[in-house]
Design a protein around this motif. Sequence first.
Motif, mmCIF file in Angstrom:
data_model
loop_
_atom_site.group_PDB
_atom_site.id
_atom_site.type_symbol
_atom_site.label_atom_id
_atom_site.label_comp_id
_atom_site.label_asym_id
_atom_site.label_seq_id
_atom_site.Cartn_x
_atom_site.Cartn_y
_atom_site.Cartn_z
ATOM 1 N N ASP A 122 -13.263 -2.405 1.408
ATOM 2 C CA ASP A 122 -12.363 -3.037 0.451
ATOM 3 C C ASP A 122 -12.854 -2.815 -0.984
ATOM 4 O O ASP A 122 -14.061 -2.730 -1.254
ATOM 5 C CB ASP A 122 -12.288 -4.548 0.709
ATOM 6 C CG ASP A 122 -11.696 -4.878 2.071
ATOM 7 O OD1 ASP A 122 -11.010 -4.016 2.650
ATOM 8 O OD2 ASP A 122 -11.926 -6.014 2.554
ATOM 9 N N LYS A 123 -11.879 -2.763 -1.914
ATOM 10 C CA LYS A 123 -12.138 -2.686 -3.363
ATOM 11 C C LYS A 123 -13.018 -1.506 -3.778
ATOM 12 O O LYS A 123 -13.718 -1.555 -4.785
ATOM 13 C CB LYS A 123 -12.722 -4.010 -3.880
ATOM 14 C CG LYS A 123 -11.735 -5.183 -3.794
ATOM 15 C CD LYS A 123 -12.238 -6.398 -4.524
ATOM 16 C CE LYS A 123 -11.259 -7.566 -4.402
ATOM 17 N NZ LYS A 123 -9.928 -7.292 -5.008
ATOM 18 N N SER A 130 -6.081 -6.606 -7.883
ATOM 19 C CA SER A 130 -5.320 -6.104 -6.743
ATOM 20 C C SER A 130 -4.415 -4.986 -7.261
ATOM 21 O O SER A 130 -4.387 -4.708 -8.466
ATOM 22 C CB SER A 130 -4.492 -7.233 -6.119
ATOM 23 O OG SER A 130 -3.848 -6.769 -4.956
ATOM 24 N N ILE A 158 -9.323 2.869 5.708
ATOM 25 C CA ILE A 158 -9.389 2.530 4.283
ATOM 26 C C ILE A 158 -9.042 1.055 4.151
ATOM 27 O O ILE A 158 -8.018 0.592 4.674
ATOM 28 C CB ILE A 158 -8.408 3.391 3.466
ATOM 29 C CG1 ILE A 158 -8.713 4.885 3.661
ATOM 30 C CG2 ILE A 158 -8.468 3.024 1.988
ATOM 31 C CD1 ILE A 158 -7.685 5.814 3.032
ATOM 32 N N SER A 161 -8.615 -2.804 1.942
ATOM 33 C CA SER A 161 -7.623 -3.357 1.024
ATOM 34 C C SER A 161 -8.103 -3.228 -0.417
ATOM 35 O O SER A 161 -9.308 -3.192 -0.690
ATOM 36 C CB SER A 161 -7.365 -4.825 1.357
ATOM 37 O OG SER A 161 -6.818 -4.969 2.657
ATOM 38 N N CYS A 162 -7.122 -3.168 -1.339
ATOM 39 C CA CYS A 162 -7.404 -3.074 -2.788
ATOM 40 C C CYS A 162 -8.302 -1.881 -3.101
ATOM 41 O O CYS A 162 -9.238 -1.978 -3.913
ATOM 42 C CB CYS A 162 -8.027 -4.369 -3.299
ATOM 43 S SG CYS A 162 -6.948 -5.799 -3.106
ATOM 44 N N VAL A 163 -8.020 -0.760 -2.466
ATOM 45 C CA VAL A 163 -8.779 0.469 -2.698
ATOM 46 C C VAL A 163 -7.972 1.378 -3.628
ATOM 47 O O VAL A 163 -6.767 1.554 -3.439
ATOM 48 C CB VAL A 163 -9.074 1.194 -1.367
ATOM 49 C CG1 VAL A 163 -9.750 2.539 -1.624
ATOM 50 C CG2 VAL A 163 -9.946 0.328 -0.476
ATOM 51 N N SER A 164 -8.638 1.946 -4.603
ATOM 52 C CA SER A 164 -8.006 2.898 -5.516
ATOM 53 C C SER A 164 -8.581 4.285 -5.254
ATOM 54 O O SER A 164 -9.767 4.536 -5.498
ATOM 55 C CB SER A 164 -8.269 2.492 -6.976
ATOM 56 O OG SER A 164 -7.816 3.514 -7.847
ATOM 57 N N CYS A 167 -13.467 2.113 -5.386
ATOM 58 C CA CYS A 167 -12.793 2.915 -6.412
ATOM 59 C C CYS A 167 -13.305 4.349 -6.336
ATOM 60 O O CYS A 167 -14.501 4.593 -6.526
ATOM 61 C CB CYS A 167 -13.057 2.331 -7.801
ATOM 62 S SG CYS A 167 -12.302 3.279 -9.130
ATOM 63 N N SER A 206 0.859 -1.185 0.000
ATOM 64 C CA SER A 206 0.000 0.000 0.000
ATOM 65 C C SER A 206 0.894 1.233 0.000
ATOM 66 O O SER A 206 1.918 1.264 0.711
ATOM 67 C CB SER A 206 -0.926 0.018 1.204
ATOM 68 O OG SER A 206 -1.926 -0.969 1.074
ATOM 69 N N THR A 265 -3.409 -1.083 -1.433
ATOM 70 C CA THR A 265 -4.232 0.129 -1.618
ATOM 71 C C THR A 265 -3.354 1.271 -2.099
ATOM 72 O O THR A 265 -2.200 1.412 -1.676
ATOM 73 C CB THR A 265 -4.948 0.487 -0.312
ATOM 74 O OG1 THR A 265 -6.031 -0.416 -0.114
ATOM 75 C CG2 THR A 265 -5.501 1.904 -0.331
ATOM 76 N N ILE A 306 -4.856 1.788 6.886
ATOM 77 C CA ILE A 306 -4.962 1.403 5.478
ATOM 78 C C ILE A 306 -4.628 -0.077 5.345
ATOM 79 O O ILE A 306 -3.627 -0.553 5.903
ATOM 80 C CB ILE A 306 -4.023 2.255 4.601
ATOM 81 C CG1 ILE A 306 -4.391 3.743 4.705
ATOM 82 C CG2 ILE A 306 -4.086 1.806 3.141
ATOM 83 C CD1 ILE A 306 -3.472 4.665 3.930
#
Length: 436
Positions: free
Chosen positions: A371-372, A427, A336, A338-341, A374, A300, A320, A316
């Motif tokens: 998670d995830k 990911s 925040i 995981s795997c957040v954009s 966008c 991250s 991410t 976080i």
Amino acid sequence: MSLFSCNTPLVTIITACYNGENSILNAICSIESQSYPNIQYIIIDGASTDRTLEVVNNKRHLVDVLVSEPDNGIADAWNKGLALAKGELIGFLNADDVYDNDVVEKAVNTYLGSNRNCLIYANCCFIDNGVYKSTNSSEFDPARLKKGLGFGFVHTTCFVPKSVYESIGFFSTRYKIAIDTDFLVRCYVNNIQFIKSNYTVYMSLGGVSDRYASRAYSEFLNVLENHNIIQSKTKRFYLFFYSVYSIFRPVFKSEFLKFNLRWIKHNLCFLMNFIYAVIPTFFLKNCYLKLLGFSIGKCSYILKGVKFYRPGNVDIGNNTIVNRDCLLDNRGRITIGSCVSISHHVSIYTAGHRIESLYFDYYQEDVFIGDKVCIFPHVLIQPGSTIGEGAVILPGAVVSGNVEEYGIYGGVPAKKISTRKRDLRYSFNYPFWRAL
């Protein structure tokens, strides 16, 4: 005003005053502006020699009972008001304090949901000459009281059923300042339930307990000792400690010190962000953030130009990415997943000022991002927002409140447009400091 019914019990508000010409109008007007309709308002005036009665008489239609005669102090005045109270629920509003518009309504709602053998308290904002200073939003903790550290809330926020006064008695005239403390302690030792509500009362600084702080604290400790909350040895220790503190109290309370501490805070915040910007590798950057109390998972990264408001308060997950030039207002906690954009120029706020409040007071609420998620560029996320797993926030949206899982939201304010597929397998691993 009418007597109470099941759903709208009569509420009595009592204001005791003496020579309050400069402040009592605000108190009266705050009663006038209440959203709750069933109020008996009582003013007990101690035979004021200024224009207090003239001010009150100009609003006489709002005052159900007015008494103006000499009294033997605050406790005596409050007791006069209690003897005249017809309400099922009773509150005390000081002449230089103000209720927010929904105080009585929220107090009643809390009362109706209780066992009726209770004391209701809430948030208190401290005001100095019209300027907001701070907020007390603490909850009552018996352990703190047993250590002689107070109740954690302010008496002017309290609403108490008349039946409680009839059960444990009115205010003691034995004390001149710690009158409320004695009553609150009697409530505590008689197993009255203390319930926190969510309204706000505005209290002006410079009252009796501020002007006579040493005497007020001594009376406070005497009350605790008399009710066996603390022992004599503990009281003597606290009095000694306070005698030392009181020497420096004018300095600790001075505006000069507060101004300079704030100046130091802002400069330390600038330095914290500057150091993060010049650290050469992401490994060292993440080590630095962890030293500051941030929690940041594997793979991250927080890219260049991101600004923080303070150390810590950011969690976080893994994989991410927080892209360039974002703002993380971490005065409250930001979580925040995981795997957040999070794209560039996104602002996440956890604190602000209530624009509809009487004194523009400060508030703080945490933000959660699942998670995830966008989040596209130039999104603004308001304090207290929760963005569910897999959600998408389109460019330029303003998020306030809850966002459904896998919902696609856009606009100002952000509204649901459609739903995202749930079978997400991607990911991130994007350790590029100068990425655009």
